[in-house]
Scaffold this motif. Structure first.
Motif, PDB file in Angstrom:
ATOM      1  N   ASP A   1       0.814  -1.222   0.000  1.00 39.41           N
ATOM      2  CA  ASP A   1       0.000   0.000   0.000  1.00 39.41           C
ATOM      3  C   ASP A   1       0.843   1.266   0.000  1.00 39.41           C
ATOM      4  O   ASP A   1       0.327   2.352  -0.289  1.00 39.41           O
ATOM      5  CB  ASP A   1      -0.930   0.012   1.214  1.00 39.41           C
ATOM      6  CG  ASP A   1      -2.016  -1.043   1.135  1.00 39.41           C
ATOM      7  OD1 ASP A   1      -2.294  -1.516   0.016  1.00 39.41           O
ATOM      8  OD2 ASP A   1      -2.571  -1.408   2.195  1.00 39.41           O
ATOM      9  N   ASP A   2       2.110   1.146   0.335  1.00 38.90           N
ATOM     10  CA  ASP A   2       2.984   2.320   0.377  1.00 38.90           C
ATOM     11  C   ASP A   2       3.482   2.735  -1.012  1.00 38.90           C
ATOM     12  O   ASP A   2       4.111   3.794  -1.143  1.00 38.90           O
ATOM     13  CB  ASP A   2       4.200   2.044   1.275  1.00 38.90           C
ATOM     14  CG  ASP A   2       3.818   1.927   2.739  1.00 38.90           C
ATOM     15  OD1 ASP A   2       3.161   2.853   3.252  1.00 38.90           O
ATOM     16  OD2 ASP A   2       4.180   0.919   3.371  1.00 38.90           O
ATOM     17  N   PHE A   3       3.199   1.921  -2.034  1.00 39.31           N
ATOM     18  CA  PHE A   3       3.777   2.175  -3.360  1.00 39.31           C
ATOM     19  C   PHE A   3       2.696   2.319  -4.422  1.00 39.31           C
ATOM     20  O   PHE A   3       1.644   1.690  -4.358  1.00 39.31           O
ATOM     21  CB  PHE A   3       4.716   1.022  -3.748  1.00 39.31           C
ATOM     22  CG  PHE A   3       5.827   0.799  -2.758  1.00 39.31           C
ATOM     23  CD1 PHE A   3       6.965   1.584  -2.785  1.00 39.31           C
ATOM     24  CD2 PHE A   3       5.723  -0.191  -1.783  1.00 39.31           C
ATOM     25  CE1 PHE A   3       7.989   1.394  -1.866  1.00 39.31           C
ATOM     26  CE2 PHE A   3       6.732  -0.391  -0.868  1.00 39.31           C
ATOM     27  CZ  PHE A   3       7.868   0.397  -0.906  1.00 39.31           C
TER      28      PHE A   3
ATOM     29  N   PRO B   1       7.999   4.860  -7.212  1.00 43.61           N
ATOM     30  CA  PRO B   1       6.987   5.838  -6.777  1.00 43.61           C
ATOM     31  C   PRO B   1       6.332   5.420  -5.452  1.00 43.61           C
ATOM     32  O   PRO B   1       5.714   4.362  -5.363  1.00 43.61           O
ATOM     33  CB  PRO B   1       5.967   5.833  -7.920  1.00 43.61           C
ATOM     34  CG  PRO B   1       6.099   4.488  -8.540  1.00 43.61           C
ATOM     35  CD  PRO B   1       7.526   4.057  -8.357  1.00 43.61           C
ATOM     36  N   VAL B   2       6.493   6.244  -4.416  1.00 46.00           N
ATOM     37  CA  VAL B   2       5.936   5.971  -3.094  1.00 46.00           C
ATOM     38  C   VAL B   2       4.646   6.758  -2.921  1.00 46.00           C
ATOM     39  O   VAL B   2       4.552   7.927  -3.311  1.00 46.00           O
ATOM     40  CB  VAL B   2       6.948   6.343  -1.991  1.00 46.00           C
ATOM     41  CG1 VAL B   2       6.312   6.253  -0.607  1.00 46.00           C
ATOM     42  CG2 VAL B   2       8.173   5.434  -2.077  1.00 46.00           C
ATOM     43  N   ARG B   3       3.661   6.110  -2.318  1.00 45.97           N
ATOM     44  CA  ARG B   3       2.362   6.749  -2.074  1.00 45.97           C
ATOM     45  C   ARG B   3       2.409   7.501  -0.742  1.00 45.97           C
ATOM     46  O   ARG B   3       2.558   6.888   0.325  1.00 45.97           O
ATOM     47  CB  ARG B   3       1.267   5.689  -2.037  1.00 45.97           C
ATOM     48  CG  ARG B   3      -0.169   6.239  -2.006  1.00 45.97           C
ATOM     49  CD  ARG B   3      -1.158   5.125  -1.705  1.00 45.97           C
ATOM     50  NE  ARG B   3      -1.029   4.007  -2.614  1.00 45.97           N
ATOM     51  CZ  ARG B   3      -1.629   3.945  -3.802  1.00 45.97           C
ATOM     52  NH1 ARG B   3      -2.395   4.929  -4.207  1.00 45.97           N
ATOM     53  NH2 ARG B   3      -1.463   2.880  -4.571  1.00 45.97           N
TER      54      ARG B   3
ATOM     55  N   ASP C   1      18.795  -1.490  -0.524  1.00 43.84           N
ATOM     56  CA  ASP C   1      17.819  -1.169   0.522  1.00 43.84           C
ATOM     57  C   ASP C   1      17.565   0.330   0.569  1.00 43.84           C
ATOM     58  O   ASP C   1      18.458   1.138   0.306  1.00 43.84           O
ATOM     59  CB  ASP C   1      18.318  -1.648   1.881  1.00 43.84           C
ATOM     60  CG  ASP C   1      18.454  -3.164   1.941  1.00 43.84           C
ATOM     61  OD1 ASP C   1      17.821  -3.843   1.109  1.00 43.84           O
ATOM     62  OD2 ASP C   1      19.192  -3.663   2.811  1.00 43.84           O
ATOM     63  N   ALA C   2      16.335   0.672   0.916  1.00 43.11           N
ATOM     64  CA  ALA C   2      15.949   2.084   1.001  1.00 43.11           C
ATOM     65  C   ALA C   2      14.994   2.275   2.173  1.00 43.11           C
ATOM     66  O   ALA C   2      14.416   1.303   2.693  1.00 43.11           O
ATOM     67  CB  ALA C   2      15.302   2.543  -0.297  1.00 43.11           C
ATOM     68  N   THR C   3      14.825   3.521   2.597  1.00 41.04           N
ATOM     69  CA  THR C   3      13.966   3.850   3.736  1.00 41.04           C
ATOM     70  C   THR C   3      12.990   4.955   3.363  1.00 41.04           C
ATOM     71  O   THR C   3      13.386   5.986   2.804  1.00 41.04           O
ATOM     72  CB  THR C   3      14.798   4.307   4.943  1.00 41.04           C
ATOM     73  OG1 THR C   3      15.686   3.255   5.329  1.00 41.04           O
ATOM     74  CG2 THR C   3      13.912   4.667   6.129  1.00 41.04           C
TER      75      THR C   3
END
Length: 201
Positions: free
Chosen positions: A9-11, A32-34, A63-65
């Motif tokens: 759901d975050d993307f 793309p992040v929501r 890895d990403a945050t």
């Protein structure tokens, strides 16, 4: 990955493909992040590469945050159950509003009362309300103090809710109400008169 992984759901998009042209050495993948207004912890995710063309990867993951930039608000009854008392006795009920998340963000939230108690039960004869303002970097909690006025009315216990609303942009109300209880301590007495018969003549 990690203690607080991101979810689908975050993307806006969770997969795709890239194609290198002849002689091209580098391509950029944009994930793309929501965005949302939910006050939450930072979330981690891992981008993985795979190929069906026999490509050998020297490093196939990165890895990403997703860094949270929102605030979460919660209210709790701190000291909010008292005996009413008599003849204008003033009793203070307290509620604590806390915030978590991005405390660098200035935050405001309105509060008001709902429930069985009416305006006459409170100082000034009006239902209390107000606004809390948290400055950037300010302590993560504030106290709402509400003064109840005692009387001699015989009535059941009364409850009221302090309700949060109209939080500023970037703020999410997680727990939006807390209950106070005015415990009645008044008693109604009935005095009866018993007639004594007269003996007569």
């Amino acid at each position: 990955i990690g203690a607080n992984p991101a979810s689908a759901d975050d993307f806006l998009q969770t997969s795709g493909s890239v194609t290198f042209a002849a002689g091209q050495e580098q391509l950029t993948i944009r994930v793309p992040v929501r965005g949302d207004y939910s006050g939450e912890a930072n979330e981690d995710f891992r981008l993985s590469l795979n190929s069906t063309d026999g490509v050998v990867f020297t490093q196939a993951t990165a890895d990403a945050t997703i860094v949270n930039d929102d605030v979460s608000l919660n209210i709790v009854a701190t000291d909010a159950r008292h005996v009413e008392g008599h003849d204008g006795l003033q009793t203070v009920y307290t509620f604590t509003v806390s915030r978590s998340g991005n405390l660098d963000l200035a935050t405001s939230v309105d509060w008001s009362l709902q429930g069985l108690a009416d305006a006459a039960d409170f100082l000034g004869g009006v239902l209390p309300s107000g606004t809390l303002n948290f400055a950037s970097g300010e302590a993560d909690s504030q106290t709402i103090s509400i003064t109840v006025i005692g009387d001699r009315l015989v009535e059941p216990d009364e409850t009221f809710q302090v309700v949060l609303g109209n939080a500023s942009a970037g703020s999410d109300i997680k727990v939006g109400s807390a209950t106070g209880t005015i415990v009645s301590d008044d008693v109604h007495w009935d005095i009866g008169v018993t007639a004594t018969p007269v003996e007569g003549d």
